[in-house]
Design a protein around this motif. Structure first.
Motif, PDB file in Angstrom:
ATOM      1  N   HIS A 112      29.277 -22.043 -40.329  1.00  0.00           N
ATOM      2  CA  HIS A 112      28.537 -23.128 -40.961  1.00  0.00           C
ATOM      3  C   HIS A 112      27.949 -24.099 -39.936  1.00  0.00           C
ATOM      4  CE1 HIS A 112      31.372 -21.615 -43.997  1.00  0.00           C
ATOM      5  NE2 HIS A 112      30.424 -21.899 -44.858  1.00  0.00           N
ATOM      6  N   SER A 119      20.230 -30.199 -41.754  1.00  0.00           N
ATOM      7  CA  SER A 119      20.718 -29.820 -43.077  1.00  0.00           C
ATOM      8  C   SER A 119      20.812 -31.041 -43.983  1.00  0.00           C
ATOM      9  CB  SER A 119      22.101 -29.157 -42.974  1.00  0.00           C
ATOM     10  OG  SER A 119      23.059 -30.078 -42.473  1.00  0.00           O
ATOM     11  N   GLU A 168      22.842 -32.143 -47.904  1.00  0.00           N
ATOM     12  CA  GLU A 168      23.848 -31.738 -48.880  1.00  0.00           C
ATOM     13  C   GLU A 168      23.439 -32.211 -50.269  1.00  0.00           C
ATOM     14  OE1 GLU A 168      28.587 -32.527 -49.765  1.00  0.00           O
ATOM     15  OE2 GLU A 168      27.914 -32.319 -47.683  1.00  0.00           O
ATOM     16  N   GLU A 172      26.706 -28.652 -51.924  1.00  0.00           N
ATOM     17  CA  GLU A 172      26.314 -27.456 -51.192  1.00  0.00           C
ATOM     18  C   GLU A 172      25.379 -27.826 -50.054  1.00  0.00           C
ATOM     19  OE1 GLU A 172      24.560 -22.923 -51.921  1.00  0.00           O
ATOM     20  OE2 GLU A 172      24.910 -24.273 -53.610  1.00  0.00           O
ATOM     21  N   GLN A 173      25.534 -27.108 -48.935  1.00  0.00           N
ATOM     22  CA  GLN A 173      24.751 -27.375 -47.739  1.00  0.00           C
ATOM     23  C   GLN A 173      23.468 -26.549 -47.747  1.00  0.00           C
ATOM     24  OE1 GLN A 173      26.372 -29.631 -46.103  1.00  0.00           O
ATOM     25  NE2 GLN A 173      25.319 -29.950 -44.176  1.00  0.00           N
ATOM     26  N   TYR A 174      22.353 -27.213 -47.401  1.00  0.00           N
ATOM     27  CA  TYR A 174      21.061 -26.541 -47.317  1.00  0.00           C
ATOM     28  C   TYR A 174      20.447 -26.837 -45.951  1.00  0.00           C
ATOM     29  CZ  TYR A 174      21.482 -26.028 -52.375  1.00  0.00           C
ATOM     30  OH  TYR A 174      21.933 -25.707 -53.637  1.00  0.00           O
ATOM     31  N   SER A 186      19.688 -22.185 -48.580  1.00  0.00           N
ATOM     32  CA  SER A 186      21.153 -22.161 -48.614  1.00  0.00           C
ATOM     33  C   SER A 186      21.644 -21.073 -47.667  1.00  0.00           C
ATOM     34  CB  SER A 186      21.649 -21.891 -50.025  1.00  0.00           C
ATOM     35  OG  SER A 186      21.288 -20.586 -50.444  1.00  0.00           O
TER      36      SER A 186
END
Length: 504
Positions: free
Chosen positions: A176, A182, A184, A188-190, A248
Protein backbone atom coordinates in the motif's frame (compact mmCIF):
# COMPACT_ATOMS: atom_id res chain seq x y z
CA UNK A 1 -4.45 -41.03 1.34
CA UNK A 2 -4.89 -38.03 -0.96
CA UNK A 3 -2.51 -35.07 -0.74
CA UNK A 4 -3.71 -31.71 -2.06
CA UNK A 5 -1.97 -28.48 -3.09
CA UNK A 6 -3.69 -25.45 -4.63
CA UNK A 7 -2.68 -23.73 -7.84
CA UNK A 8 -4.52 -21.86 -10.60
CA UNK A 9 -4.98 -21.76 -14.35
CA UNK A 10 -6.03 -19.05 -16.80
CA UNK A 11 -9.65 -19.13 -17.88
CA UNK A 12 -10.30 -16.21 -20.17
CA UNK A 13 -8.99 -13.13 -18.39
CA UNK A 14 -9.48 -14.56 -14.91
CA UNK A 15 -7.89 -17.30 -12.85
CA UNK A 16 -9.60 -20.49 -11.74
CA UNK A 17 -8.31 -22.13 -8.56
CA UNK A 18 -7.21 -25.71 -9.20
CA UNK A 19 -6.78 -28.47 -6.62
CA UNK A 20 -3.76 -30.63 -7.44
CA UNK A 21 -4.56 -34.01 -5.89
CA UNK A 22 -2.05 -36.87 -5.64
CA UNK A 23 -2.46 -40.43 -4.47
CA UNK A 24 -0.52 -43.72 -4.62
CA UNK A 25 -2.37 -46.97 -5.33
CA UNK A 26 -1.27 -50.54 -5.77
CA UNK A 27 -0.44 -51.52 -9.31
CA UNK A 28 2.29 -51.47 -11.88
CA UNK A 29 4.43 -48.32 -11.60
CA UNK A 30 2.85 -45.60 -13.71
CA UNK A 31 2.43 -41.82 -13.62
CA UNK A 32 -0.94 -40.45 -14.78
CA UNK A 33 -2.22 -36.86 -14.91
CA UNK A 34 -5.94 -36.37 -15.43
CA UNK A 35 -8.23 -33.34 -15.62
CA UNK A 36 -8.03 -31.82 -19.14
CA UNK A 37 -4.30 -31.19 -18.85
CA UNK A 38 -2.49 -29.54 -21.76
CA UNK A 39 0.71 -31.11 -23.13
CA UNK A 40 2.73 -28.54 -21.14
CA UNK A 41 1.39 -30.21 -17.98
CA UNK A 42 1.70 -33.76 -19.28
CA UNK A 43 5.40 -33.10 -19.89
CA UNK A 44 5.82 -32.13 -16.23
CA UNK A 45 5.90 -35.84 -15.32
CA UNK A 46 9.47 -36.10 -16.56
CA UNK A 47 10.56 -32.82 -14.96
CA UNK A 48 9.00 -33.65 -11.60
CA UNK A 49 10.47 -37.17 -11.46
CA UNK A 50 13.95 -35.95 -12.39
CA UNK A 51 13.81 -33.09 -9.86
CA UNK A 52 12.69 -35.42 -7.05
CA UNK A 53 15.41 -37.96 -7.83
CA UNK A 54 18.09 -35.22 -7.85
CA UNK A 55 17.14 -34.12 -4.31
CA UNK A 56 17.15 -37.67 -3.02
CA UNK A 57 13.40 -38.37 -3.02
CA UNK A 58 12.45 -41.77 -4.40
CA UNK A 59 8.87 -42.34 -5.45
CA UNK A 60 7.39 -45.69 -4.32
CA UNK A 61 6.97 -48.40 -6.99
CA UNK A 62 3.24 -47.83 -7.21
CA UNK A 63 0.72 -46.29 -9.56
CA UNK A 64 0.75 -42.50 -9.17
CA UNK A 65 -2.42 -40.60 -10.01
CA UNK A 66 -2.44 -36.80 -10.27
CA UNK A 67 -5.85 -35.19 -10.69
CA UNK A 68 -6.42 -31.53 -11.50
CA UNK A 69 -9.81 -30.54 -10.14
CA UNK A 70 -12.29 -29.34 -11.32
CA UNK A 71 -11.86 -31.65 -14.27
CA UNK A 72 -14.07 -29.75 -16.75
CA UNK A 73 -11.76 -26.72 -16.96
CA UNK A 74 -8.89 -26.87 -19.51
CA UNK A 75 -5.53 -26.34 -17.81
CA UNK A 76 -2.15 -25.34 -19.17
CA UNK A 77 1.17 -23.91 -18.04
CA UNK A 78 4.56 -25.05 -16.78
CA UNK A 79 3.82 -23.49 -13.37
CA UNK A 80 2.03 -26.73 -12.39
CA UNK A 81 5.42 -28.50 -11.92
CA UNK A 82 5.93 -27.27 -8.35
CA UNK A 83 2.42 -28.03 -7.02
CA UNK A 84 2.54 -31.52 -8.57
CA UNK A 85 5.91 -32.22 -6.92
CA UNK A 86 4.66 -30.95 -3.55
CA UNK A 87 1.42 -32.93 -3.82
CA UNK A 88 3.56 -36.10 -4.09
CA UNK A 89 4.87 -35.49 -0.57
CA UNK A 90 3.28 -37.27 2.36
CA UNK A 91 2.06 -34.12 4.09
CA UNK A 92 -1.65 -33.49 3.65
CA UNK A 93 -2.12 -29.80 2.83
CA UNK A 94 -5.11 -27.99 1.32
CA UNK A 95 -4.68 -24.27 1.97
CA UNK A 96 -1.34 -23.49 0.30
CA UNK A 97 -0.89 -22.25 -3.28
CA UNK A 98 2.21 -23.15 -5.27
CA UNK A 99 3.44 -21.84 -8.64
CA UNK A 100 6.68 -22.62 -10.44
CA UNK A 101 8.41 -24.54 -13.18
CA UNK A 102 10.99 -27.13 -12.12
CA UNK A 103 14.42 -27.61 -13.59
CA UNK A 104 15.78 -31.15 -13.76
CA UNK A 105 18.11 -30.31 -10.87
CA UNK A 106 15.20 -29.21 -8.67
CA UNK A 107 15.57 -25.45 -9.22
CA UNK A 108 12.32 -23.46 -9.19
CA UNK A 109 11.84 -21.19 -12.20
CA UNK A 110 9.45 -18.37 -13.05
CA UNK A 111 7.03 -18.43 -16.01
CA UNK A 112 5.10 -15.46 -17.45
CA UNK A 113 1.75 -17.07 -16.64
CA UNK A 114 2.33 -16.79 -12.87
CA UNK A 115 1.97 -13.03 -12.48
CA UNK A 116 -1.61 -12.52 -13.81
CA UNK A 117 -2.72 -15.63 -11.92
CA UNK A 118 -1.41 -14.26 -8.64
CA UNK A 119 -3.18 -10.96 -9.21
CA UNK A 120 -6.50 -12.80 -9.38
CA UNK A 121 -5.63 -14.99 -6.39
CA UNK A 122 -4.89 -11.81 -4.42
CA UNK A 123 -8.34 -10.45 -5.32
CA UNK A 124 -10.30 -13.62 -4.54
CA UNK A 125 -8.26 -15.31 -1.75
CA UNK A 126 -6.94 -12.63 0.59
CA UNK A 127 -4.09 -13.62 2.94
CA UNK A 128 -3.51 -16.85 1.03
CA UNK A 129 -0.19 -18.64 1.58
CA UNK A 130 1.74 -18.85 -1.70
CA UNK A 131 5.02 -20.61 -2.59
CA UNK A 132 6.65 -18.92 -5.60
CA UNK A 133 10.10 -18.69 -7.29
CA UNK A 134 12.71 -16.56 -5.54
CA UNK A 135 13.96 -15.20 -8.87
CA UNK A 136 10.68 -13.26 -9.27
CA UNK A 137 10.67 -11.71 -5.79
CA UNK A 138 11.08 -8.13 -6.99
CA UNK A 139 8.16 -8.50 -9.41
CA UNK A 140 5.78 -10.44 -7.18
CA UNK A 141 6.34 -9.04 -3.69
CA UNK A 142 4.35 -5.79 -4.25
CA UNK A 143 1.18 -7.82 -4.89
CA UNK A 144 -0.96 -7.19 -1.79
CA UNK A 145 -3.05 -9.53 0.36
CA UNK A 146 -0.75 -12.56 -0.10
CA UNK A 147 1.70 -14.30 2.24
CA UNK A 148 4.66 -15.16 0.02
CA UNK A 149 7.20 -17.90 0.61
CA UNK A 150 10.02 -17.45 -1.92
CA UNK A 151 12.06 -20.53 -2.81
CA UNK A 152 14.96 -21.17 -5.17
CA UNK A 153 14.90 -24.95 -4.94
CA UNK A 154 12.36 -27.74 -4.59
CA UNK A 155 13.92 -28.87 -1.30
CA UNK A 156 13.21 -25.43 0.21
CA UNK A 157 9.56 -25.71 -0.87
CA UNK A 158 9.28 -29.16 0.75
CA UNK A 159 10.77 -27.81 4.01
CA UNK A 160 8.24 -24.96 4.01
CA UNK A 161 5.42 -27.37 3.30
CA UNK A 162 6.36 -29.54 6.28
CA UNK A 163 6.79 -26.58 8.66
CA UNK A 164 4.43 -23.97 7.26
CA UNK A 165 3.36 -22.57 10.64
CA UNK A 166 6.91 -21.87 11.82
CA UNK A 167 8.29 -20.57 8.52
CA UNK A 168 8.50 -16.77 8.12
CA UNK A 169 6.76 -15.30 5.10
CA UNK A 170 7.31 -12.04 3.24
CA UNK A 171 5.31 -9.35 5.01
CA UNK A 172 2.80 -7.35 3.01
CA UNK A 173 4.86 -4.20 3.56
CA UNK A 174 5.11 -2.66 0.09
CA UNK A 175 1.54 -3.32 -0.97
CA UNK A 176 0.00 0.00 0.00
CA UNK A 177 3.01 2.33 -0.32
CA UNK A 178 3.67 3.02 -3.96
CA UNK A 179 4.85 6.61 -3.60
CA UNK A 180 1.77 7.91 -5.46
CA UNK A 181 -0.42 10.78 -4.32
CA UNK A 182 -3.61 9.46 -2.79
CA UNK A 183 -6.90 10.44 -1.24
CA UNK A 184 -9.19 8.55 1.10
CA UNK A 185 -12.93 8.32 0.50
CA UNK A 186 -15.29 6.27 2.65
CA UNK A 187 -12.35 4.44 4.23
CA UNK A 188 -10.79 3.34 0.91
CA UNK A 189 -7.54 4.60 -0.58
CA UNK A 190 -7.44 5.95 -4.14
CA UNK A 191 -4.28 6.86 -6.07
CA UNK A 192 -3.81 9.52 -8.72
CA UNK A 193 -1.22 11.09 -11.01
CA UNK A 194 0.12 14.59 -10.37
CA UNK A 195 2.05 15.00 -13.62
CA UNK A 196 0.26 16.27 -16.72
CA UNK A 197 2.26 15.27 -19.78
CA UNK A 198 -0.58 16.67 -21.89
CA UNK A 199 -2.36 19.67 -20.42
CA UNK A 200 -5.75 21.13 -21.36
CA UNK A 201 -4.16 24.59 -21.23
CA UNK A 202 -2.64 23.71 -24.62
CA UNK A 203 -6.13 23.57 -26.16
CA UNK A 204 -7.06 27.07 -27.30
CA UNK A 205 -10.74 27.92 -27.41
CA UNK A 206 -13.15 24.95 -27.65
CA UNK A 207 -14.74 25.84 -24.30
CA UNK A 208 -17.83 23.74 -25.00
CA UNK A 209 -15.74 20.70 -25.93
CA UNK A 210 -13.54 21.13 -22.85
CA UNK A 211 -16.63 21.39 -20.66
CA UNK A 212 -18.00 18.19 -22.22
CA UNK A 213 -14.64 16.50 -21.65
CA UNK A 214 -14.78 17.50 -17.98
CA UNK A 215 -18.27 16.01 -17.63
CA UNK A 216 -17.23 12.84 -19.47
CA UNK A 217 -14.22 12.35 -17.20
CA UNK A 218 -16.17 13.01 -13.99
CA UNK A 219 -18.87 10.46 -14.82
CA UNK A 220 -17.06 8.07 -17.20
CA UNK A 221 -19.51 8.95 -19.98
CA UNK A 222 -19.12 7.90 -23.61
CA UNK A 223 -18.07 10.92 -25.64
CA UNK A 224 -17.93 11.76 -29.38
CA UNK A 225 -16.39 14.88 -30.94
CA UNK A 226 -17.17 16.00 -34.49
CA UNK A 227 -15.22 18.74 -36.18
CA UNK A 228 -12.96 19.85 -39.00
CA UNK A 229 -9.40 18.50 -39.21
CA UNK A 230 -7.09 20.33 -36.80
CA UNK A 231 -9.87 21.56 -34.51
CA UNK A 232 -8.38 19.75 -31.48
CA UNK A 233 -10.33 16.48 -31.24
CA UNK A 234 -7.32 14.23 -30.71
CA UNK A 235 -5.69 16.78 -28.40
CA UNK A 236 -8.68 16.66 -26.06
CA UNK A 237 -8.87 12.86 -26.16
CA UNK A 238 -5.21 12.46 -25.18
CA UNK A 239 -5.57 14.92 -22.30
CA UNK A 240 -8.63 13.19 -20.89
CA UNK A 241 -6.44 10.44 -19.45
CA UNK A 242 -4.80 12.82 -16.97
CA UNK A 243 -8.00 14.14 -15.40
CA UNK A 244 -9.82 10.84 -14.89
CA UNK A 245 -10.97 9.83 -11.38
CA UNK A 246 -8.32 8.27 -9.09
CA UNK A 247 -7.69 4.52 -9.22
CA UNK A 248 -8.29 2.08 -6.41
CA UNK A 249 -5.75 -0.63 -5.65
CA UNK A 250 -8.08 -3.20 -7.21
CA UNK A 251 -8.34 -1.18 -10.44
CA UNK A 252 -4.55 -0.85 -10.68
CA UNK A 253 -4.21 -4.61 -10.21
CA UNK A 254 -6.83 -5.30 -12.90
CA UNK A 255 -4.95 -3.03 -15.31
CA UNK A 256 -1.70 -4.86 -14.61
CA UNK A 257 -3.39 -8.22 -15.09
CA UNK A 258 -4.55 -7.29 -18.58
CA UNK A 259 -1.09 -5.95 -19.40
CA UNK A 260 0.44 -9.26 -18.32
CA UNK A 261 -2.10 -11.26 -20.32
CA UNK A 262 -1.22 -9.16 -23.37
CA UNK A 263 2.52 -9.84 -22.80
CA UNK A 264 3.19 -6.17 -22.02
CA UNK A 265 5.64 -4.85 -19.45
CA UNK A 266 3.81 -4.30 -16.19
CA UNK A 267 4.17 -1.69 -13.47
CA UNK A 268 1.93 -0.16 -10.84
CA UNK A 269 0.59 3.19 -11.99
CA UNK A 270 -2.40 5.32 -11.02
CA UNK A 271 -2.84 6.29 -14.68
CA UNK A 272 -5.72 4.40 -16.23
CA UNK A 273 -5.43 2.51 -19.50
CA UNK A 274 -5.59 4.39 -22.81
CA UNK A 275 -6.09 2.25 -25.90
CA UNK A 276 -6.04 3.83 -29.36
CA UNK A 277 -6.41 1.13 -32.07
CA UNK A 278 -5.99 1.99 -35.75
CA UNK A 279 -8.89 1.91 -38.20
CA UNK A 280 -7.31 -1.08 -39.96
CA UNK A 281 -7.42 -3.24 -36.80
CA UNK A 282 -9.13 -6.60 -37.19
CA UNK A 283 -12.28 -7.59 -35.36
CA UNK A 284 -10.46 -10.16 -33.21
CA UNK A 285 -7.82 -7.61 -32.17
CA UNK A 286 -10.58 -5.24 -31.02
CA UNK A 287 -12.88 -7.77 -29.35
CA UNK A 288 -10.40 -10.52 -28.41
CA UNK A 289 -10.16 -14.20 -29.25
CA UNK A 290 -10.38 -17.50 -27.43
CA UNK A 291 -9.29 -21.12 -27.89
CA UNK A 292 -9.72 -24.14 -25.65
CA UNK A 293 -6.53 -23.45 -23.68
CA UNK A 294 -5.91 -19.75 -24.21
CA UNK A 295 -7.81 -16.48 -24.35
CA UNK A 296 -6.26 -13.32 -25.77
CA UNK A 297 -7.95 -10.08 -24.66
CA UNK A 298 -8.71 -7.47 -27.29
CA UNK A 299 -8.65 -3.68 -27.08
CA UNK A 300 -12.05 -3.49 -25.35
CA UNK A 301 -10.70 -5.66 -22.50
CA UNK A 302 -7.34 -3.88 -22.32
CA UNK A 303 -9.21 -0.56 -22.00
CA UNK A 304 -11.06 -1.81 -18.88
CA UNK A 305 -11.24 0.98 -16.24
CA UNK A 306 -9.74 3.39 -18.78
CA UNK A 307 -10.32 4.98 -22.20
CA UNK A 308 -10.94 3.34 -25.57
CA UNK A 309 -10.32 6.00 -28.23
CA UNK A 310 -11.41 5.57 -31.85
CA UNK A 311 -9.99 8.30 -34.06
CA UNK A 312 -11.66 8.72 -37.49
CA UNK A 313 -14.61 6.72 -36.19
CA UNK A 314 -16.52 6.14 -39.49
CA UNK A 315 -13.43 4.50 -41.04
CA UNK A 316 -13.65 1.53 -38.64
CA UNK A 317 -15.38 -1.52 -40.09
CA UNK A 318 -19.13 -1.49 -39.58
CA UNK A 319 -19.22 -4.95 -37.99
CA UNK A 320 -16.68 -3.79 -35.39
CA UNK A 321 -18.75 -0.73 -34.52
CA UNK A 322 -21.92 -2.79 -34.23
CA UNK A 323 -20.10 -5.32 -32.03
CA UNK A 324 -19.31 -2.51 -29.59
CA UNK A 325 -22.98 -2.13 -28.74
CA UNK A 326 -22.90 -4.93 -26.16
CA UNK A 327 -19.82 -3.79 -24.20
CA UNK A 328 -21.02 -0.16 -24.30
CA UNK A 329 -24.41 -1.13 -22.89
CA UNK A 330 -23.63 -3.97 -20.48
CA UNK A 331 -19.95 -3.25 -19.65
CA UNK A 332 -19.24 -6.90 -20.47
CA UNK A 333 -18.36 -8.80 -23.62
CA UNK A 334 -18.95 -12.51 -24.18
CA UNK A 335 -16.96 -14.43 -26.78
CA UNK A 336 -18.41 -17.85 -27.56
CA UNK A 337 -16.41 -20.51 -29.35
CA UNK A 338 -16.86 -24.27 -29.83
CA UNK A 339 -14.71 -25.21 -26.85
CA UNK A 340 -15.06 -22.15 -24.64
CA UNK A 341 -17.11 -19.14 -23.68
CA UNK A 342 -15.13 -16.21 -22.31
CA UNK A 343 -16.52 -13.08 -20.66
CA UNK A 344 -14.48 -9.89 -20.38
CA UNK A 345 -15.19 -6.88 -18.17
CA UNK A 346 -15.37 -3.80 -20.40
CA UNK A 347 -16.00 -0.95 -17.99
CA UNK A 348 -14.27 1.61 -20.21
CA UNK A 349 -15.02 5.15 -21.31
CA UNK A 350 -15.54 5.26 -25.08
CA UNK A 351 -14.17 8.37 -26.78
CA UNK A 352 -14.31 8.94 -30.53
CA UNK A 353 -13.51 11.64 -33.06
CA UNK A 354 -14.88 12.09 -36.57
CA UNK A 355 -14.97 14.60 -39.39
CA UNK A 356 -18.31 16.01 -40.55
CA UNK A 357 -17.75 14.64 -44.08
CA UNK A 358 -15.12 12.63 -45.99
CA UNK A 359 -13.07 15.72 -46.92
CA UNK A 360 -13.60 17.26 -43.47
CA UNK A 361 -14.55 20.76 -44.62
CA UNK A 362 -18.34 20.66 -44.32
CA UNK A 363 -18.37 22.87 -41.21
CA UNK A 364 -15.44 25.04 -42.28
CA UNK A 365 -15.91 28.77 -42.73
CA UNK A 366 -12.78 29.13 -44.84
CA UNK A 367 -12.56 25.95 -46.91
CA UNK A 368 -15.01 24.58 -49.42
CA UNK A 369 -16.44 21.10 -48.99
CA UNK A 370 -15.69 18.92 -52.03
CA UNK A 371 -18.07 16.09 -51.07
CA UNK A 372 -21.29 15.22 -52.83
CA UNK A 373 -24.51 14.68 -50.89
CA UNK A 374 -24.35 10.96 -51.58
CA UNK A 375 -20.81 10.73 -50.19
CA UNK A 376 -21.77 12.60 -47.04
CA UNK A 377 -24.84 10.40 -46.54
CA UNK A 378 -22.78 7.21 -46.99
CA UNK A 379 -20.09 8.50 -44.64
CA UNK A 380 -22.54 9.29 -41.85
CA UNK A 381 -24.55 6.16 -42.53
CA UNK A 382 -21.69 4.02 -41.27
CA UNK A 383 -22.76 4.95 -37.74
CA UNK A 384 -26.09 3.30 -36.95
CA UNK A 385 -28.71 4.84 -34.67
CA UNK A 386 -28.48 1.99 -32.10
CA UNK A 387 -24.73 2.63 -31.85
CA UNK A 388 -25.11 6.43 -31.52
CA UNK A 389 -27.88 5.95 -28.96
CA UNK A 390 -25.24 4.53 -26.60
CA UNK A 391 -23.25 7.78 -26.63
CA UNK A 392 -23.80 10.13 -23.67
CA UNK A 393 -22.13 13.30 -24.95
CA UNK A 394 -21.91 14.56 -28.52
CA UNK A 395 -20.05 17.81 -29.27
CA UNK A 396 -19.58 19.68 -32.54
CA UNK A 397 -16.20 21.41 -32.45
CA UNK A 398 -15.55 24.96 -33.61
CA UNK A 399 -13.08 25.52 -36.40
CA UNK A 400 -9.63 26.33 -35.07
CA UNK A 401 -8.93 30.04 -34.98
CA UNK A 402 -5.64 31.18 -33.51
CA UNK A 403 -6.05 34.03 -31.07
CA UNK A 404 -3.17 34.44 -28.64
CA UNK A 405 -5.09 37.03 -26.63
CA UNK A 406 -8.05 34.73 -25.92
CA UNK A 407 -8.28 33.24 -22.40
CA UNK A 408 -7.07 29.64 -22.15
CA UNK A 409 -9.77 28.56 -19.71
CA UNK A 410 -9.34 25.63 -17.35
CA UNK A 411 -6.06 23.74 -17.20
CA UNK A 412 -5.77 20.03 -16.40
CA UNK A 413 -4.97 20.54 -12.72
CA UNK A 414 -8.14 22.55 -12.10
CA UNK A 415 -10.20 20.11 -14.16
CA UNK A 416 -8.77 17.20 -12.15
CA UNK A 417 -9.82 18.93 -8.92
CA UNK A 418 -13.38 19.28 -10.23
CA UNK A 419 -13.41 15.62 -11.28
CA UNK A 420 -12.23 14.58 -7.81
CA UNK A 421 -15.01 16.63 -6.18
CA UNK A 422 -17.59 14.86 -8.31
CA UNK A 423 -15.90 11.51 -7.61
CA UNK A 424 -16.17 12.06 -3.84
CA UNK A 425 -19.87 12.89 -4.13
CA UNK A 426 -20.52 9.69 -6.07
CA UNK A 427 -18.70 7.55 -3.50
CA UNK A 428 -20.32 9.30 -0.54
CA UNK A 429 -23.75 8.47 -2.01
CA UNK A 430 -22.72 4.83 -1.84
CA UNK A 431 -22.29 4.30 -5.59
CA UNK A 432 -20.21 1.31 -6.62
CA UNK A 433 -19.82 2.57 -10.21
CA UNK A 434 -19.48 5.93 -11.95
CA UNK A 435 -22.55 7.87 -13.05
CA UNK A 436 -22.05 6.86 -16.69
CA UNK A 437 -22.22 3.16 -15.77
CA UNK A 438 -25.37 3.20 -13.62
CA UNK A 439 -28.03 0.63 -14.55
CA UNK A 440 -31.79 1.28 -14.63
CA UNK A 441 -32.39 0.48 -10.97
CA UNK A 442 -29.45 2.63 -9.82
CA UNK A 443 -30.66 5.53 -11.99
CA UNK A 444 -33.96 5.54 -10.09
CA UNK A 445 -32.00 5.67 -6.81
CA UNK A 446 -29.29 8.23 -7.57
CA UNK A 447 -30.79 10.35 -10.38
CA UNK A 448 -34.07 11.37 -8.82
CA UNK A 449 -35.70 14.44 -10.43
CA UNK A 450 -38.08 16.99 -8.94
CA UNK A 451 -41.40 17.69 -10.67
CA UNK A 452 -40.08 20.66 -12.70
CA UNK A 453 -37.00 18.81 -13.98
CA UNK A 454 -39.08 15.73 -14.79
CA UNK A 455 -41.62 17.80 -16.72
CA UNK A 456 -38.82 19.41 -18.72
CA UNK A 457 -37.30 16.04 -19.54
CA UNK A 458 -40.66 14.59 -20.58
CA UNK A 459 -41.27 17.58 -22.86
CA UNK A 460 -37.86 17.15 -24.48
CA UNK A 461 -38.45 13.42 -24.88
CA UNK A 462 -41.69 14.01 -26.78
CA UNK A 463 -40.30 16.82 -28.90
CA UNK A 464 -37.12 15.06 -29.97
CA UNK A 465 -38.45 11.47 -29.84
CA UNK A 466 -35.85 10.37 -27.33
CA UNK A 467 -35.63 6.65 -26.65
CA UNK A 468 -35.83 5.22 -23.14
CA UNK A 469 -32.07 4.73 -23.22
CA UNK A 470 -31.52 8.34 -24.28
CA UNK A 471 -33.69 9.61 -21.43
CA UNK A 472 -31.64 7.59 -18.95
CA UNK A 473 -28.42 8.95 -20.40
CA UNK A 474 -29.70 12.52 -20.00
CA UNK A 475 -30.40 11.73 -16.34
CA UNK A 476 -26.91 10.31 -15.82
CA UNK A 477 -25.19 13.26 -17.49
CA UNK A 478 -27.32 15.67 -15.46
CA UNK A 479 -26.32 13.81 -12.30
CA UNK A 480 -22.64 14.32 -13.18
CA UNK A 481 -23.18 18.01 -13.94
CA UNK A 482 -24.83 18.39 -10.52
CA UNK A 483 -21.90 16.58 -8.88
CA UNK A 484 -19.40 18.95 -10.50
CA UNK A 485 -21.45 21.86 -9.18
CA UNK A 486 -21.58 20.14 -5.74
CA UNK A 487 -25.38 20.02 -5.86
CA UNK A 488 -27.21 17.20 -4.09
CA UNK A 489 -30.36 17.64 -6.19
CA UNK A 490 -30.50 17.66 -10.00
CA UNK A 491 -31.79 21.06 -11.18
CA UNK A 492 -33.50 22.19 -14.39
CA UNK A 493 -30.28 23.87 -15.52
CA UNK A 494 -28.48 20.53 -15.26
CA UNK A 495 -31.13 18.85 -17.41
CA UNK A 496 -30.91 21.62 -20.00
CA UNK A 497 -27.12 21.33 -20.23
CA UNK A 498 -27.34 17.53 -20.48
CA UNK A 499 -29.87 17.86 -23.31
CA UNK A 500 -27.54 20.24 -25.17
CA UNK A 501 -25.03 17.39 -25.53
CA UNK A 502 -27.52 14.97 -27.10
CA UNK A 503 -27.25 14.23 -30.81
CA UNK A 504 -30.74 15.26 -31.92
Amino acid sequence: MVNTILSATSFGTSAKVIQVEATFIRGLPNFNITGLAHSSIQESKQRVQAALVNIGVTLPPQKININLSPVDIPKSGGHFDLPIALALQKTKTQDIFAFGELGLDGSVKYTDSIYPLLLDVALSHKDAKVIVPLCAKELLSPIPHLQFYFVAHLQEAINILNNIESMPHTADSKAHHFGFASLEVQGEQYFYNQDFDFDFSDVQGQDIAKRAALIAAAGFHNFIMEGSPGSGKSMIAKRLLYILPPSSLREMMETMKYQALNKQSTSYTPLRAFRNPHQSASKSSILGSATQFEAKPGEVALAHNGILFFDELPHFKKDILESLREPLENNKLSISRVHSKIEYDTNFMFVAALNPCPCGNLLSKNKECRCQEREISTYRGRLSEPFLDRIDLFVQMNEYEQDKNSPQGLDSKKMQELVFQAFKMQKQRGQKVFNGKLDEREIETYCELDSHSLALLNQASERFSLSYRSVNKVKKVARTIADIAQEEQIQKSHILEALSYRRI
